[in-house]
Design an enzyme around this catalytic site. Sequence first.
Site, PDB file in Angstrom:
ATOM      1  CE  LYS A 159     -10.818   4.870  13.745  1.00 16.76           C
ATOM      2  NZ  LYS A 159     -10.807   5.332  15.137  1.00 16.76           N
ATOM      3  CB  CYS A 219      -5.331   9.005  18.700  1.00 17.31           C
ATOM      4  SG  CYS A 219      -5.791   7.290  19.080  1.00 17.31           S
TER       5      CYS A 219
HETATM    6  C1  SIN Z   1      -8.945   5.352  18.336  1.00 17.71           C
HETATM    7  O1  SIN Z   1      -8.999   4.915  17.182  1.00 17.71           O
HETATM    8  O2  SIN Z   1      -8.334   4.739  19.235  1.00 17.71           O
HETATM    9  C2  SIN Z   1      -9.614   6.648  18.719  1.00 17.71           C
HETATM   10  C3  SIN Z   1      -9.217   7.760  17.836  1.00 17.71           C
HETATM   11  C4  SIN Z   1      -8.894   9.019  18.560  1.00 17.71           C
HETATM   12  O3  SIN Z   1      -9.046   9.108  19.784  1.00 17.71           O
HETATM   13  O4  SIN Z   1      -8.461   9.972  17.906  1.00 17.71           O
END
Ligand code: SIN
Length: 286
Positions: free
Chosen positions: A28, A113
């Site tokens: 993540k 992101c």
């Molecule tokens: C998010 O945590 O909003 C998604 C992560 C990403 O799109 O890199």
Amino acid sequence: MTAAGTFGYGTEYSHLFDIQKLGAIVCKGTTLEPRDGNPQPRLVETASGLLNSIGLQNIGVKALIKEKAPIWANWRVPVMVNIAGETVDDYAQLAKELDGVAGISGIEVNISCPNIKAGGAEFGVNPESAARVTAAVKSATSLPILVKLTPNTGDIVGVAAAVAEAGADAISLINTVKGMAIDIATRQPLLGNRTGGLSGPAIKPIALSMVYEVAGAVEVPIVGCGGITTGNDAIEFIMAGASAVQVGTASFANPRAPLDVLEGIEQFMQKEGIKDIAELIGAARR
Ligand code: SIN
């Protein structure tokens, strides 16, 4: 590989199938400080896709190094840490903190992101800022760096060329496509953050054509990502020019999807009598 944000820290899936068989796990998106993420709701299912506006909820780099890396150090599968920041210095500091930590095999630089107010995709939309982040990370670490690109730019080839020139060891693409959904009963956006990023099979043709274009413009290896659900999907990306693939949204419906994709690639190669995957890389370009 697993795609960042769809496979947690790998530990969540380790009891479901043999994750050690995968090529790599990308964890993540990780920031300097822990983040709670965006207001709920943060996920909406759409036709053949998923909208998310998680907002990089994560435990922060210090907890990751203390709690997760020691577990990964005992794994056979390499783990890469996806990093995101609000400033170029944030990225450099994250890279420095992760350098030399046992259990961490590489860094994926998230300049894509779409769900945060500052940083993230802001850096990925133009070649100059994308190159600045890449160069800062490269000079802060000896780990291999993969830079993850956003499709939400008018110049994906220019951005790819700039990050390759700035020192990216490989490029992954694509992250999510900006999108939204509206609840017609309340007349309001369904996502708490109003907009989000679309992933899943709905974006596969977009991702494939971007991989095809970028593969024609850079020498560094490409990791294809976007709607890959089956081995045959992965083969399409490899034929477009990707040397590896990431499986993301498919894991939410089928936690074993990354391994199913890997086995699907192997089955295709057996059926076609192909001994080395390199024979297929860029086959659709020749
Ligand atoms: C998010 O945590 O909003 C998604 C992560 C990403 O799109 O890199």
